[in-house]
Structure formats: C-alpha cells, structure tokens
Design an enzyme around this catalytic site. Structure first.
Site, PDB file in Angstrom:
ATOM      1  N   SER A 123      39.760  39.121  40.470  1.00 11.30           N
ATOM      2  CA  SER A 123      41.207  39.305  40.398  1.00 11.30           C
ATOM      3  C   SER A 123      41.663  40.713  40.029  1.00 11.30           C
ATOM      4  O   SER A 123      42.860  40.992  40.045  1.00 11.30           O
ATOM      5  CB  SER A 123      41.814  38.303  39.413  1.00 11.30           C
ATOM      6  OG  SER A 123      41.357  38.529  38.098  1.00 11.30           O
ATOM      7  N   LYS A 158      48.186  35.429  32.371  1.00 12.49           N
ATOM      8  CA  LYS A 158      48.152  36.870  32.643  1.00 12.49           C
ATOM      9  C   LYS A 158      49.526  37.502  32.418  1.00 12.49           C
ATOM     10  O   LYS A 158      49.624  38.645  31.961  1.00 12.49           O
ATOM     11  CB  LYS A 158      47.658  37.122  34.061  1.00 12.49           C
ATOM     12  CG  LYS A 158      46.191  36.764  34.227  1.00 12.49           C
ATOM     13  CD  LYS A 158      45.641  37.146  35.582  1.00 12.49           C
ATOM     14  CE  LYS A 158      44.129  36.860  35.629  1.00 12.49           C
ATOM     15  NZ  LYS A 158      43.515  37.299  36.899  1.00 12.49           N
TER      16      LYS A 158
END
Length: 362
Positions: free
Chosen positions: A255, A300
């Site tokens: 990611s 996140k």
C-alpha cells in the site's frame, strides 16, 4: 448475613467470574489500529527513505507521508475483554481473524507475503514514477519462481530472462502461459533464456547479454485439468537508467506504492511538489501508474490526522468507505492514477484547493 448483603456479594462474585472468563476465553477476532506514518521525503532510522544517485535531484519540502495499519499477529488470540474494548474504541477496529489471515495463514507466511508485496510495490513505484516523468525504463520477462517437483525444477531458475518460447519471442509474462498451453501435457516445449547470472552481470556492466541457452522441458498436466504447464511463474524485471534506493524497515504490504512514487517524482523535478504542505496518503500502484485500493483505510485516516496531515490522497475505490468517518481537519483527495495525484498536489501547492477531486459516498 442480611439478604441485601448476600445478594450484593453474590452479584460481585458473578461479575468477577464473568470478568475472569472474559480474560481467558479466546475469541476469533483480530484488532487493527493506526500504525506509524513515514515521510517519504525524509529520513527513517537516520537514513533517507529515498536516495537517488546518477541523476540530478532537487530540494523538497513538506510531507508526502505513507501510512500504515498495526494489526495483531496471526498467532495471537484475543480474549473477550480485549475484543469488547476494541469495539468501544474510536481508534481501533475489531475484525474476524480470518479476514486478516485467511486459510489458516501463519505468522511466518504472512510476514513473507508482506515482504514480497512490499518489494514489488517498490519496483512498481520506480517504474510508475519514471513513466510519469517520461524517462524510459527497459523491461524484460523473467522467471519469478519455480515450483517444486515440476518439469522446470533444476532446469530454469528465478531470475532467468525468458527471450522466447518455442521460438516465439515473449514481450509480457502472459505470453509464456499462452504459448505453453498450446501444447498437450506430455509434449515438449523449448525455452530460450539468458541465465540469471549472465543477466545480472550484463546489467551491472550495462551491456547486452552475450549468453543464451535453449532448455527443452516436457510439460505436465495442471492438477486434474488437461492443461499443459512447466511449473514456473513468469514476471517482469526492469533495468533503470540510474539508481533509486528505497529503504524502510519493519513495513510490509503493497500500500505504500503511490507515496513512494510521488516522493521519487518530487525529488526528480524542480520545486517542491507539495509547496511545503503536509500531505499523507495510501494506495497500491502498478507499472502503468494505476492506483489500487488498500485495506484499513479508516485506520490510515486516523493515523494521518494524528501525525498532522491536512490532505489525504485516497484511492478512488476506497472513497466510499473513507467518507463515512473523516477525521476533523483532513481533506480527502480522490486519485485513480499517479498523474491524478501529481495534478492534485500541484493544486494544493498553488492553493487551488476548491478544484481538488473529492471523495463521495456514491
């Protein structure tokens, strides 16, 4: 003993028993929480995250932070008390254990898979960044892995460059399977390769390989299918015109690809891409620069907000989930490609934030 006192004592003992049971009863859940964020333009552990040599670089400022998620290990078993605490917390998410570790995946297997995905994300970030800048990158089809007890074991090796199969040149990894499956199980197929050692030596010396070999393999059936295979996984390797080192410990998964790519673009172009702003983000990236979705987007976002970010680059496929709970003070920016991200960062730099592509629930 008065009845009221006895009742209170019994209730207390039941409560203690329930709490003890909650501590010792394992539940099939795992916990996700915000992990550390790292500025790809800065240092980590005293070393630059991105180091470019052999090409002119330019000063940068601001932040392009990659974000991470911290998860409980595959072998860790939460108890009921921990699960309830996680459910009640605003800064963590409790999910079924099999969501993070499907098919009984072990801690070792998960770590290995994350390391491989992280390495591939670094490679794709380099390719995508240079593609965005119009800098050519040479590519070649290689043997990525060889299955045990397969026709290719001991004959082909990881890193061998596949030039042709049955005399037909291959340009992309998919070409290999297409040609092999034209054969029936038990028939032979010929690989023309550059051995891995020769390919590595040629790349180091910046010359064309001078040694090729023809390897003939007898195909076998793929399990119960009547489809011919030789037991290899083909992939793509690249030769870069200069060196781009990405160094970051204790991080895995794919990611961080987008933020690595943007950090490379920033270092190779005049003027700070963010204009000194604090931008964080996430997203996988492929060689063409396409940005893909990731897991743990809500965690996140919290991690980015806690680190001080004002803008968050969000993969388009994660937007619907991200907008359900946006942390205060954080602006989401929708991105489909690295080109989208660069254009948006230019708008942030120029103060034209009203024109930023935003996430929506639809």
């Amino acid at each position: 003993m008065p009845r009221r006192t006895a009742t209170m004592l019994a209730s207390t003992l039941v409560l203690i028993a329930l709490l003890c049971a909650g501590v010792f009863i394992p539940v099939p859940y795992s916990e996700m929480s915000p992990g550390p964020t790292v500025n790809t333009l800065g240092d980590s552990g005293g070393e630059p995250v991105l180091r470019v040599s052999g090409r002119e670089t330019y000063p940068t400022s601001g932040h392009l932070n990659m974000t991470t998620v911290r998860v409980t290990g595959a072998d860790y078993r939460m108890n009921l008390v921990e699960a309830v605490a996680g459910w009640l917390s605003d800064d963590s998410v409790v999910v079924p254990h099999d969501t993070l570790y499907p098919d009984g995946k072990t801690e070792e297997q998960s770590t290995q898979e994350n390391a491989e995905e992280f390495s591939q994300s670094q490679e794709s970030a380099r390719v995508a960044a240079l593609g965005q800048l119009g800098i050519p990158v040479a590519s070649r089809v290689v043997v990525s892995s060889v299955q045990k007890s397969s026709p290719a074991e001991g004959r082909l090796h990881a890193g061998d460059v596949i030039k042709a199969v049955d005399g037909t040149p291959v340009k992309v990894p998919q070409d290999v399977a297409k040609i092999v499956t034209k054969r029936r199980p038990g028939q032979t197929v010929e690989f023309t390769i550059v051995p891995a050692k020769e390919a590595a030596a040629a790349e180091k010396a910046r010359r064309d390989p001078t040694v090729t070999e023809d390897i003939t393999l007898t195909t076998k059936a793929a399990g119960d299918e009547n489809r011919a295979i030789v037991g290899i996984q083909a992939g793509t390797d690249h030769t870069f015109p200069f060196t781009i080192d990405i160094r970051l410990d204790d991080v895995g998964g794919p990611s961080a690809g987008l933020m690595f790519a943007l950090g490379i673009v920033d270092k190779l172009t005049p003027g700070p891409l963010t204009g000194g702003r604090f931008v964080a983000g996430t997203g996988t990236i492929d060689d063409t620069g396409k940005v893909g979705p990731i897991g743990g987007i809500d965690m996140k976002l919290v991690g980015a907000r806690n680190a001080g970010a004002k803008y968050f680059l969000t993969p388009a496929e994660n937007c619907a989930a991200a907008v359900t709970d946006i942390p205060d003070g954080l602006t989401l920016i929708k991105v489909n490609t690295i080109a989208d991200a660069v254009k948006s960062l230019e708008k942030v730099r120029d103060g034209n934030t009203a024109a930023l592509p935003s996430c929506s629930a639809g």
